[in-house]
Scaffold this motif. Sequence first.
Motif, mmCIF file in Angstrom:
data_model
loop_
_atom_site.group_PDB
_atom_site.id
_atom_site.type_symbol
_atom_site.label_atom_id
_atom_site.label_comp_id
_atom_site.label_asym_id
_atom_site.label_seq_id
_atom_site.Cartn_x
_atom_site.Cartn_y
_atom_site.Cartn_z
ATOM 1 N N ARG A 32 0.827 -1.205 0.000
ATOM 2 C CA ARG A 32 0.000 0.000 0.000
ATOM 3 C C ARG A 32 0.869 1.266 0.000
ATOM 4 O O ARG A 32 0.581 2.234 -0.707
ATOM 5 C CB ARG A 32 -0.939 -0.009 1.202
ATOM 6 N N THR A 33 1.911 1.226 0.804
ATOM 7 C CA THR A 33 2.807 2.394 0.833
ATOM 8 C C THR A 33 3.483 2.585 -0.519
ATOM 9 O O THR A 33 3.649 3.718 -1.004
ATOM 10 C CB THR A 33 3.863 2.218 1.931
ATOM 11 N N SER B 162 1.000 4.141 -2.899
ATOM 12 C CA SER B 162 0.834 5.565 -2.603
ATOM 13 C C SER B 162 2.033 6.367 -3.098
ATOM 14 O O SER B 162 1.878 7.456 -3.675
ATOM 15 C CB SER B 162 0.657 5.765 -1.097
#
Length: 406
Positions: A240-241, A244
């Motif tokens: 997820r990081t 992003s």
Amino acid sequence: MCASTPPPEEAVGVHGILAPAARLDRWLLVVLVVLLTASAVRYFDRHGLDAAGLAVLGGALLLGLAYASRGALPRHRWWPTAWVLGMVLLWAALTTVAPSFAWCAVPIAFAVLRVLPFGWAVGTIVVMTGLLTTAWQRISDDFDPVRVAGPVGVGLVTVLAYRALDLESRARQELLDRLVDAQEELAEQQRRTGALAERTRLSREIHDSVGQELSSINLLLQAAESDWNAHPARARAHVRTAASTARDGLDEVRRVVRDLAPADLADGDSPASLPAALRRVAAMTPTSVPVEVRIDGHPIGVPPKVAVALVRTARGALANVHEHAQARRVALTLTYHHDEVVLDVRDDGTGFDPGHVRANGTRGHGLAGIRQRAAALGGRAFVESAAGEGTTVSVRFPIPRQDDAR
């Protein structure tokens, strides 16, 4: 009364009668017309209007029209020569019949000097001077030395005056050509310098923005692969990081191309935007230890270019910490003073020799880009490090004082 602006050809400090050379053709035509008229009147007064008088009048009119037609000559090599030789022959015929027309030799001589090569022109003028002297001796009972010295002096002055005009014109044209060449060379050098500076800026910005984010994505995905089976929740967090960061990188590419501020500074000139952007950079940097962010002093708005430089400096310095330092502690400190803002990135890692880095160009664009960016905005950058003693990267930029901004 307003002072009139002098014409371009009358340079400041030039007062000689030959200075307005561009008007010479017009004045020579006026002089020739006046001399032809006076000579024709004198001839008619002495001899009356008979058949010879009509021929003289026609010749004088034809000579005046021929001189005035110079600008309408066809653009052929032999036409100007034919034109000027025809005028010389016509003047010679008039002078043979009526010696008073000898005074018309002066404007005719200037036409000869304008068209014929200098050597041929001087020879033609010598012949004209001899014809003029002979014609005047015909109407004189006794030998008059003035009638010889006068035409020779006028011919000599005519040649010298034209030569001076010609040399001045050539020197001025040469100076103009050299000036144009120098201006073109300067413009080309400015274009090359501007292009080089822009390439350097884009290289630095891409390295410290998109390059660092791509490096972070790569490290996050490697961490996710390592934790995929043993720690799936942590692996998903890494993914997820990374996603992003990829979105931020895409936005950053668009902003670099458009020369806008990075997405971290979405709040613009707000005093809180810069500290928030630095905290975001610290949180998104995949260092092995957490980055401690400190804000000292009262946050104030800083110029957008300075804020961009601070964010990208922090990103580049933290990337170097992760890649090289092997640190246990990392601190990012933003300090507001009354006339400047200072960013410090400190780590307790392995350190290095800054002199060795400058000499060998190691560690890539990072440190060099930080220094170049600071210098371009009127700031300063410092790197303090030694083997085994950690590293401190510090940049400082002047900012307008609050009481001066009011």
